[in-house]
Design an enzyme around this catalytic site. Structure first.
Site, mmCIF file in Angstrom:
data_model
loop_
_atom_site.group_PDB
_atom_site.id
_atom_site.type_symbol
_atom_site.label_atom_id
_atom_site.label_comp_id
_atom_site.label_asym_id
_atom_site.label_seq_id
_atom_site.Cartn_x
_atom_site.Cartn_y
_atom_site.Cartn_z
ATOM 1 N N SER A 144 66.921 1.420 -8.726
ATOM 2 C CA SER A 144 65.966 2.526 -8.860
ATOM 3 C C SER A 144 64.839 2.429 -7.842
ATOM 4 C CB SER A 144 65.370 2.466 -10.268
ATOM 5 O OG SER A 144 64.213 3.254 -10.350
ATOM 6 N N TYR B 91 60.670 -2.218 -16.095
ATOM 7 C CA TYR B 91 61.948 -1.573 -15.778
ATOM 8 C C TYR B 91 62.295 -1.825 -14.301
ATOM 9 C CZ TYR B 91 64.914 2.453 -14.504
ATOM 10 O OH TYR B 91 65.904 3.254 -14.005
ATOM 11 N N LYS C 74 65.370 -4.121 -12.546
ATOM 12 C CA LYS C 74 66.276 -3.565 -11.530
ATOM 13 C C LYS C 74 66.318 -4.475 -10.300
ATOM 14 C CE LYS C 74 67.777 0.389 -13.237
ATOM 15 N NZ LYS C 74 69.197 0.442 -13.633
ATOM 16 N N ASN D 15 64.737 9.661 -8.953
ATOM 17 C CA ASN D 15 64.622 10.829 -9.843
ATOM 18 C C ASN D 15 65.776 11.812 -9.749
ATOM 19 O OD1 ASN D 15 62.048 10.276 -11.040
ATOM 20 N ND2 ASN D 15 61.138 10.780 -9.055
ATOM 21 N N LYS E 147 62.702 13.166 -18.225
ATOM 22 C CA LYS E 147 61.888 12.978 -17.029
ATOM 23 C C LYS E 147 61.146 14.280 -16.710
ATOM 24 C CE LYS E 147 64.290 9.153 -15.591
ATOM 25 N NZ LYS E 147 65.362 9.413 -14.662
ATOM 26 N N ALA E 148 60.292 14.203 -15.672
ATOM 27 C CA ALA E 148 59.388 15.323 -15.374
ATOM 28 C C ALA E 148 60.084 16.683 -15.197
ATOM 29 C CB ALA E 148 58.549 14.987 -14.152
HETATM 30 P P1 NAD Z 1 71.032 7.490 -19.275
HETATM 31 O O1 NAD Z 1 70.025 6.856 -20.181
HETATM 32 O O2 NAD Z 1 71.392 8.906 -19.497
HETATM 33 O O3 NAD Z 1 72.381 6.635 -19.269
HETATM 34 C C1 NAD Z 1 72.405 5.252 -19.503
HETATM 35 C C2 NAD Z 1 73.463 5.011 -20.554
HETATM 36 O O4 NAD Z 1 73.587 3.609 -20.787
HETATM 37 C C3 NAD Z 1 73.123 5.644 -21.918
HETATM 38 O O5 NAD Z 1 74.126 6.571 -22.293
HETATM 39 C C4 NAD Z 1 73.062 4.462 -22.866
HETATM 40 O O6 NAD Z 1 73.559 4.727 -24.160
HETATM 41 C C5 NAD Z 1 73.937 3.445 -22.139
HETATM 42 N N1 NAD Z 1 73.637 2.093 -22.611
HETATM 43 C C6 NAD Z 1 72.409 1.526 -22.800
HETATM 44 N N2 NAD Z 1 72.556 0.288 -23.330
HETATM 45 C C7 NAD Z 1 73.900 0.083 -23.476
HETATM 46 C C8 NAD Z 1 74.659 -0.982 -23.985
HETATM 47 N N3 NAD Z 1 74.064 -2.102 -24.443
HETATM 48 N N4 NAD Z 1 75.988 -0.868 -23.989
HETATM 49 C C9 NAD Z 1 76.612 0.267 -23.542
HETATM 50 N N5 NAD Z 1 75.934 1.319 -23.042
HETATM 51 C C10 NAD Z 1 74.587 1.230 -23.017
HETATM 52 O O7 NAD Z 1 70.472 7.263 -17.796
HETATM 53 P P2 NAD Z 1 70.927 7.940 -16.426
HETATM 54 O O8 NAD Z 1 69.852 8.859 -16.012
HETATM 55 O O9 NAD Z 1 72.318 8.435 -16.509
HETATM 56 O O10 NAD Z 1 70.847 6.676 -15.459
HETATM 57 C C11 NAD Z 1 72.004 5.906 -15.122
HETATM 58 C C12 NAD Z 1 71.567 4.676 -14.329
HETATM 59 O O11 NAD Z 1 70.855 5.072 -13.151
HETATM 60 C C13 NAD Z 1 70.644 3.752 -15.099
HETATM 61 O O12 NAD Z 1 70.958 2.422 -14.789
HETATM 62 C C14 NAD Z 1 69.282 4.088 -14.563
HETATM 63 O O13 NAD Z 1 68.385 3.018 -14.671
HETATM 64 C C15 NAD Z 1 69.600 4.431 -13.125
HETATM 65 N N6 NAD Z 1 68.600 5.325 -12.545
HETATM 66 C C16 NAD Z 1 68.526 6.619 -12.963
HETATM 67 C C17 NAD Z 1 67.562 7.454 -12.417
HETATM 68 C C18 NAD Z 1 67.441 8.891 -12.850
HETATM 69 O O14 NAD Z 1 66.585 9.589 -12.311
HETATM 70 N N7 NAD Z 1 68.238 9.383 -13.794
HETATM 71 C C19 NAD Z 1 66.681 6.970 -11.441
HETATM 72 C C20 NAD Z 1 66.784 5.653 -11.053
HETATM 73 C C21 NAD Z 1 67.761 4.838 -11.580
#
Ligand code: NAD
Length: 339
Positions: free
Chosen positions: A120, A151, A155, A180, A194-195
């Protein structure tokens, strides 16, 4: 060559569920795993397993020899209201680190060909993001490290973990730092949104002429990447030879107030913004796509406005359905209606 097999971790989440759809469309055999099913539409995975990826037993049962690619999206995460309040710090660090520790080890044990890890922009040092007009998020600026949230620290730890497994055990990893990501089927209410989704919901739920609340003074800057471009970038990274870490984001930086203005335009509503205290994170953040361009020969092209317009249609449909207590239309139906 036979059908490629992929395991998508976090397949019940926002980015994971979109990735499952994409891999299926490309002809992969896809197994998805998550603690929960996708919230907004059935998973496109051939097999969807409910399991806790913090546990060794889950990996042991789920990651078969002969799995070509693993996409590791599973994490305990949310928007500013979740990761900047301090209340979830221990949980976020422990849950996500436990998942990644197992993922790295089992990918080596089972001889997975490639593993993708979603890091991230939150890993970038807070001291480089104090000027809202000139934040520095070039990949090499990550050190000396000073992320503004636990967080972000987790990462960064996990990036290093995968890189150490690559160095010592030959793990073939690809690491992206997402900035984002937003779009249809992302969380839009409940505290983890998110925003973009939060602002769209507030504007969609209010009448023309109403007031919406924005955390902070609205002058903090960010960039936002539409989900389809994120998925495209990840697939290109996986197909290429560059391991990363590399930014996957948009360089179209806006203030939060400017984004609220765009959404009002899309909604054709004029509203007053009331700024209230709330968690806002760093003052400025923007993707720096120089390395992405150089390594992938590609960059995102869709404007923020276009992405917001598509997301608005979807959230508006969800909000209306919630209001009338009827089931919401699927994302494809909303997209067709919007054309
Ligand atoms: P999200 O929260 O929609 O998806 C993450 C999924 O992981 C969830 O469905 C959750 O149930 C699952 N999870 C959590 N703990 C678990 C466990 N112990 N066992 C099995 N599943 C588990 O998030 P997202 O937006 O789809 O993000 C996906 C990845 O990208 C994440 O690692 C996040 O940190 C990273 N990320 C996302 C963004 C963004 O803007 N969406 C930005 C930076 C990084």
């Amino acid at each position: 060559m036979g059908t490629k097999k992929a395991l998508v971790c976090g397949a019940g989440g926002f980015i994971g569920s979109h990735m499952v759809r994409r891999l299926r469309a490309e002809g992969y055999r896809v197994r998805g795993v998550d603690l929960k099913h996708p919230e907004f539409s059935p998973s496109a995975a051939h097999e969807f397993v409910i399991a806790d990826l913090r546990l060794r037993e889950s990996w042991d049962a789920l990651l078969d020899e002969g799995t070509d690619e693993v996409y590791q999206f599973a994490a305990d995460m949310g928007g500013a209201g979740y990761i900047f309040t301090g209340e979830n710090d221990a949980r976020v660090m422990q849950n996500s680190a436990m998942i990644n520790l197992q993922a790295a080890e089992f990918a080596v044990l089972r001889g997975v060909q490639k593993i993708f890890y979603s890091s991230s922009a939150c890993i970038y040092p807070a001291y480089n993001q104090e000027d809202p007009d000139h934040p520095n998020c070039s990949e090499e600026s990550a050190y000396p490290a000073a992320p503004d949230s636990e967080y972000g620290w987790e990462k960064l730890f996990s990036e290093r973990l995968y890189l150490a497994f690559a160095r010592n055990y030959g793990l073939n990893v690809r690491i992206a730092r997402f900035h984002n990501i937003f779009g249809p089927e992302g969380t839009w209410r409940g505290g983890k949104e998110k925003a973009p989704a939060a602002l769209i919901r507030k504007i969609a739920e209010q009448e023309d002429g109403g007031t919406i609340e924005v955390w902070g003074d609205g002058q903090q800057t960010r960039s936002f990447l539409y989900i389809d471009e994120c998925i495209e970038a990840v697939r290109r990274l996986m197909e290429g030879s560059f391991a990363g870490p590399v930014n996957i984001g948009s360089e179209e930086m806006v203030t939060i107030d400017e984004m609220a203005g765009m959404i009002m335009k899309i909604a054709d509503k004029r509203m007053t913004i009331r700024h209230i205290p709330g968690p806002t994170g760093v003052r400025g953040r923007n993707s720096d796509n120089r390395l992405l361009r150089a390594q992938l020969g590609w960059e995102p092209t869709q404007s923020l406005f276009e992405g917001l317009a598509k997301t608005y249609k979807w959230i508006e449909a969800q909000a209306n359905a919630a209001r009338w207590n009827i089931s919401a239309p699927a994302a494809e139906e909303v997209a067709i209606a919007a054309r």
